[in-house]
Enzyme design. Structure first.
Site, mmCIF file in Angstrom:
data_model
loop_
_atom_site.group_PDB
_atom_site.id
_atom_site.type_symbol
_atom_site.label_atom_id
_atom_site.label_comp_id
_atom_site.label_asym_id
_atom_site.label_seq_id
_atom_site.Cartn_x
_atom_site.Cartn_y
_atom_site.Cartn_z
ATOM 1 N N GLU A 154 -40.814 -86.182 16.915
ATOM 2 C CA GLU A 154 -42.035 -85.831 17.298
ATOM 3 C C GLU A 154 -41.823 -84.359 17.964
ATOM 4 O O GLU A 154 -40.612 -84.122 18.598
ATOM 5 C CB GLU A 154 -42.745 -86.728 18.143
ATOM 6 C CG GLU A 154 -43.976 -86.374 18.633
ATOM 7 C CD GLU A 154 -44.653 -87.585 19.372
ATOM 8 O OE1 GLU A 154 -44.596 -88.823 18.976
ATOM 9 O OE2 GLU A 154 -45.187 -87.316 20.312
ATOM 10 N N ASP A 172 -44.400 -82.084 20.467
ATOM 11 C CA ASP A 172 -45.598 -82.119 21.093
ATOM 12 C C ASP A 172 -46.169 -80.830 21.599
ATOM 13 O O ASP A 172 -45.411 -80.025 22.372
ATOM 14 C CB ASP A 172 -45.675 -83.135 22.177
ATOM 15 C CG ASP A 172 -45.309 -84.565 21.543
ATOM 16 O OD1 ASP A 172 -45.881 -84.946 20.595
ATOM 17 O OD2 ASP A 172 -44.495 -85.240 22.427
ATOM 18 N N GLU A 188 -49.284 -80.889 24.436
ATOM 19 C CA GLU A 188 -50.252 -81.730 24.943
ATOM 20 C C GLU A 188 -50.905 -81.244 26.154
ATOM 21 O O GLU A 188 -50.220 -80.458 27.162
ATOM 22 C CB GLU A 188 -49.450 -83.065 25.374
ATOM 23 C CG GLU A 188 -48.717 -83.879 24.298
ATOM 24 C CD GLU A 188 -48.217 -85.079 24.705
ATOM 25 O OE1 GLU A 188 -48.276 -86.153 24.269
ATOM 26 O OE2 GLU A 188 -47.228 -84.720 25.620
ATOM 27 N N THR A 246 -45.025 -79.542 26.707
ATOM 28 C CA THR A 246 -44.153 -79.299 25.451
ATOM 29 C C THR A 246 -43.059 -80.155 25.471
ATOM 30 O O THR A 246 -42.528 -80.734 26.407
ATOM 31 C CB THR A 246 -43.881 -78.033 25.234
ATOM 32 O OG1 THR A 246 -42.924 -77.805 26.180
ATOM 33 C CG2 THR A 246 -44.901 -77.124 25.268
ATOM 34 N N ASN A 247 -42.948 -81.112 24.392
ATOM 35 C CA ASN A 247 -41.783 -82.121 24.211
ATOM 36 C C ASN A 247 -41.291 -82.176 22.944
ATOM 37 O O ASN A 247 -41.807 -81.841 21.720
ATOM 38 C CB ASN A 247 -42.299 -83.262 24.792
ATOM 39 C CG ASN A 247 -41.142 -84.414 25.150
ATOM 40 O OD1 ASN A 247 -40.157 -83.775 25.374
ATOM 41 N ND2 ASN A 247 -41.428 -85.556 25.287
ATOM 42 N N LYS A 271 -38.220 -87.060 26.468
ATOM 43 C CA LYS A 271 -37.835 -86.787 27.586
ATOM 44 C C LYS A 271 -37.172 -85.250 27.456
ATOM 45 O O LYS A 271 -36.211 -85.012 28.310
ATOM 46 C CB LYS A 271 -36.877 -87.678 28.356
ATOM 47 C CG LYS A 271 -37.399 -88.990 28.584
ATOM 48 C CD LYS A 271 -36.589 -89.967 29.307
ATOM 49 C CE LYS A 271 -36.790 -91.474 29.099
ATOM 50 N NZ LYS A 271 -35.861 -92.308 29.882
ATOM 51 N N LYS A 272 -37.801 -84.549 26.834
ATOM 52 C CA LYS A 272 -37.353 -82.937 26.879
ATOM 53 C C LYS A 272 -38.480 -82.090 27.285
ATOM 54 O O LYS A 272 -38.797 -80.863 26.710
ATOM 55 C CB LYS A 272 -37.089 -82.582 25.399
ATOM 56 C CG LYS A 272 -35.968 -83.548 24.815
ATOM 57 C CD LYS A 272 -34.602 -83.652 25.232
ATOM 58 C CE LYS A 272 -33.772 -84.603 24.525
ATOM 59 N NZ LYS A 272 -32.459 -84.820 25.147
ATOM 60 N N TRP A 320 -51.187 -91.222 33.326
ATOM 61 C CA TRP A 320 -50.325 -90.093 33.342
ATOM 62 C C TRP A 320 -50.750 -88.851 33.289
ATOM 63 O O TRP A 320 -49.797 -88.275 34.306
ATOM 64 C CB TRP A 320 -49.406 -90.287 31.975
ATOM 65 C CG TRP A 320 -48.619 -89.196 31.542
ATOM 66 C CD1 TRP A 320 -47.344 -89.018 31.997
ATOM 67 C CD2 TRP A 320 -48.973 -88.230 30.711
ATOM 68 N NE1 TRP A 320 -46.818 -87.937 31.522
ATOM 69 C CE2 TRP A 320 -47.817 -87.348 30.495
ATOM 70 C CE3 TRP A 320 -49.763 -88.091 29.593
ATOM 71 C CZ2 TRP A 320 -47.527 -86.497 29.570
ATOM 72 C CZ3 TRP A 320 -49.719 -87.044 28.854
ATOM 73 C CH2 TRP A 320 -48.622 -86.243 28.708
ATOM 74 N N ARG A 324 -34.895 -88.105 37.735
ATOM 75 C CA ARG A 324 -34.962 -88.692 36.434
ATOM 76 C C ARG A 324 -33.640 -89.206 35.655
ATOM 77 O O ARG A 324 -33.590 -90.312 35.268
ATOM 78 C CB ARG A 324 -36.002 -87.983 35.506
ATOM 79 C CG ARG A 324 -36.325 -88.623 34.203
ATOM 80 C CD ARG A 324 -37.086 -87.688 33.669
ATOM 81 N NE ARG A 324 -37.867 -88.380 32.365
ATOM 82 C CZ ARG A 324 -38.793 -87.526 31.676
ATOM 83 N NH1 ARG A 324 -38.683 -86.291 31.681
ATOM 84 N NH2 ARG A 324 -39.224 -88.218 30.699
#
Length: 281
Positions: free
Chosen positions: A105, A107, A109, A123-124, A132-133, A197, A269
């Protein structure tokens, strides 16, 4: 974005508005190229460009997804986001291979805001279920006042995110690390309830008194390789694209002035150590 959130878009009857008389069918990109879900309306602007409008209310979100699957390309759309208090809403433009545990994926968003606060662009990149980027940026303009152009360039060596004419992020491929390179992906646009979220980590829910919320999309283009088919003529322009010095400068500008979150700075994290690419960038 969590796959379950996407699946929560409940099917509703589509409200289809007829095209203005005299608009060429070539401008009618939505139903030619996409399937739709939820309440999706269409109209045309003064220049004859088709506008797709996604509605969000307490019953359902909305979205559209491409009929074709792609393996590399340059994807561009213009978006006008929700005016006023959009806290808890999430508007998206992204590529995905599906909802499986090993999905890929890419992203962009847009996380809604409380009135007067900046909209956050998340952005991911996911590769074989490894995500988790995130890099998140406060947008430096009002994305609801007018249309702005958002672009994803995906090629075998990097993924480039652009806002208008500015490159804000480049995700580089490393041979020994996961990268989206083998799974064809569909192009999606969605508007959904991300209250758990989106705004201040879920502290600010949607104020449904402002519903229905509307996000408008126009100017879509995909210069891309369709899975199982040939790449378009001239695809080397983006297939071989690397950020130049000026584009690396705009990345630095965005990081210095507008970055809200960088996963490579989140030791809380990643208690077992930051992802491997963080020490190589």
């Amino acid at each position: 974005m969590a796959p379950a959130a996407r699946r929560s878009l409940a099917p509703l009857a589509l409200l289809l508005l007829s095209a203005v008389v005299g608009v060429a069918s070539a401008d009618s990109w939505l139903y030619d190229k996409f399937n739709t879900d939820g309440t999706v309306r269409t109209d045309y602007d003064a220049a004859g460009q088709q506008v797709a409008m996604l509605n969000l209310d307490q019953s359902s979100g909305a979205g559209f997804n491409s009929k074709d699957l792609y393996l590399y390309g340059e994807f561009t759309i213009q978006m006008k986001l929700i005016p006023g208090n959009s806290a808890g809403t999430v508007s998206c433009f992204y590529l995905s291979s599906g909802d499986g545990d090993d999905h890929d994926e890419i992203d962009m968003e847009f996380m809604g805001n409380s009135s007067g606060q900046p909209v956050v662009l998340n952005t991911n990149v996911w590769a074989s279920g490894d995500g988790k980027k995130e890099h998140q940026f406060d947008l430096w303009f009002d994305p609801a006042a007018d249309y702005h152009t958002y672009t994803i360039i995906w090629n075998p060596t990097n993924i480039i995110f652009k806002v208008d004419d500015k490159v804000v992020r480049c995700f580089k491929r490393y041979a020994d690390l996961p990268y989206p390179s083998s799974k064809p992906m569909a192009l999606h646009a969605t508007l959904w309830d991300g209250s758990y979220w989106a705004t201040q980590k879920g502290k600010v829910p949607i104020d449904w008194s402002g519903a229905p919320f509307v996000v408008s999309y126009k100017g879509y283009s995909a210069d891309a390789c369709v899975a199982g088919g040939a790449c378009p003529a001239g695809s080397g322009r983006w297939m071989n694209k690397q950020p130049d010095d000026a584009e690396r400068g705009t990345v630095k500008w965005a990081e210095t002035n507008y970055m809200r979150y960088d996963y490579c700075q989140d030791g809380w994290r990643f208690t077992q150590g930051l992802p491997a690419e963080c020490s190589r960038s």
